[in-house]
Design an enzyme around this catalytic site. Structure first.
Site, PDB file in Angstrom:
ATOM      1  N   SER A 184       1.212  -6.028   4.813  1.00 43.83           N
ATOM      2  CA  SER A 184       2.092  -6.489   3.774  1.00 43.83           C
ATOM      3  C   SER A 184       3.445  -6.793   4.288  1.00 43.83           C
ATOM      4  O   SER A 184       4.149  -6.177   5.156  1.00 43.83           O
ATOM      5  CB  SER A 184       2.159  -5.591   2.612  1.00 43.83           C
ATOM      6  OG  SER A 184       2.908  -5.947   1.390  1.00 43.83           O
TER       7      SER A 184
ATOM      8  N   TYR B 237       3.904   2.707  -1.116  1.00 47.49           N
ATOM      9  CA  TYR B 237       3.056   1.377  -0.891  1.00 47.49           C
ATOM     10  C   TYR B 237       3.825   0.721   0.430  1.00 47.49           C
ATOM     11  O   TYR B 237       3.025   0.442   1.510  1.00 47.49           O
ATOM     12  CB  TYR B 237       3.142   0.369  -1.841  1.00 47.49           C
ATOM     13  CG  TYR B 237       2.111  -0.763  -1.543  1.00 47.49           C
ATOM     14  CD1 TYR B 237       0.954  -0.801  -1.421  1.00 47.49           C
ATOM     15  CD2 TYR B 237       2.781  -2.117  -1.591  1.00 47.49           C
ATOM     16  CE1 TYR B 237       0.017  -1.698  -1.153  1.00 47.49           C
ATOM     17  CE2 TYR B 237       1.973  -3.296  -1.317  1.00 47.49           C
ATOM     18  CZ  TYR B 237       0.733  -3.205  -1.195  1.00 47.49           C
ATOM     19  OH  TYR B 237       0.131  -4.395  -0.735  1.00 47.49           O
TER      20      TYR B 237
END
Ligand code: NAD
Length: 274
Positions: A157, A170
């Site tokens: 990501s 995250y």
């Protein structure tokens, strides 16, 4: 050549991985769609099979070794092994997301700040993204060794490069996914198994819907910030990941490529904001 390669995809019922599944099916691959949510995987599988592809939906929890082992047994029985593993299951949780971007003096007591994040939320996000990548790799990679063109794709990501505000777990977990991609590439480099990653930029999907749009569907301040920080000024579409995916999984195109992470991000990771 991707024709007849068996591709195992975790999180295959989701937005990004269902698109990858359909794309690789159109390239002639056989697809095993693994997901905790069997109904979603089945829906994608039905669609693929209905348009002439060959796929199998399998219920699988990437955090449960026994569940992954069972899924592998099903895949082995149905397709005779796995050539390409895509570790797509992942996501964030509101329980690991702060309300504020910056800590300030005298914030209202009820602010869900860093200090209020729950251990369970943080654990959930770390486990899902990094453990949920490591465990399926442990279970599937062993038998992939020796299969021509075998390789693994992890999904990282933007926050693996620089953490995004509000989502410390995250960000840390995806950073670990990029790191594990390099580790895996090195570890398996003597036995012909490549491992690479794709880092999608900002897509509009279920997991980030609440961060990007308010209850009335209007863009949040965060959405404005994202688009202002994205040189191309727009979200990435799921199908725009397919080019990078095809390059990485097809050993005729990327036989010497291992340990890299390709950002597909409309320029987000290249831009300093100034
Ligand atoms: P999604 O929520 O649409 O799909 C995730 C899928 O994973 C779901 O089908 C869900 O049922 C499944 N899943 C959840 N927990 C699981 C478990 N324990 N075992 C097996 N399956 C499980 O999400 P998406 O946006 O398509 O994201 C796919 C991947 O891409 C994730 O790793 C995500 O972190 C990453 N990613 C997404 C974006 C984005 O903007 N959407 C950006 C960068 C990276």
């Amino acid at each position: 050549m991707l024709e007849n390669k068996v591709v195992v995809i975790t999180g295959a019922g989701g937005i990004i991985c269902s698109e990858m599944a359909k794309f690789l099916s159109n390239k002639g691959c056989k697809i095993a769609l693994l997901d905790l949510n069997f109904e979603m995987a089945k829906k994608v599988s039905d669609e693929i099979n209905g348009s002439g592809g060959n796929s199998l939906a399998v219920k699988c929890n990437v955090l449960d070794i026994e569940s992954i082992r069972k899924a592998k047994e099903e895949v082995d029985k149905y397709f005779g092994g796995c050539d390409i593993l895509i570790n797509g299951a992942g996501g964030n949780s509101p329980k690991a997301t702060t309300e504020n971007e910056y800590h300030e003096l005298n914030l209202p007591d009820e602010t869900k700040d860093f200090f209020a994040l729950e251990k369970e939320g943080i654990e959930f996000v770390f486990n899902l993204n990094i453990l949920g990548t490591i465990l399926p790799t442990q279970i599937f990679a062993k038998d992939m060794i020796g299969r021509k063109g075998a390789n693994i794709i992890n999904i990282s990501s933007m926050n693996a490069y620089t953490p995004l505000t509000k989502i410390p777990a995250y960000s840390g977990a995806k950073s670990a996914v990029s790191n594990f991609t390099q580790w895996t590439a090195v570890y398996f480099s003597h036995v012909g198994l490549r491992c690479n990653a794709i880092a999608p930029g900002f897509l509009r999907t279920m997991q980030n819907e609440k961060l990007l749009f308010d209850d009335n569907g209007n863009p949040t301040k965060r959405t404005e910030k994202i688009l202002n920080s994205t040189p191309m000024g727009r979200f990435v579409k799921p199908e725009e990941l397919n080019g990078a995916l095809e390059f990485l999984v097809d050993s005729d195109k990327s036989s010497a490529v291992t340990g890299i992470c390709i950002p597909v991000d409309c320029g987000f990771s290249a831009y300093s904001g100034v």
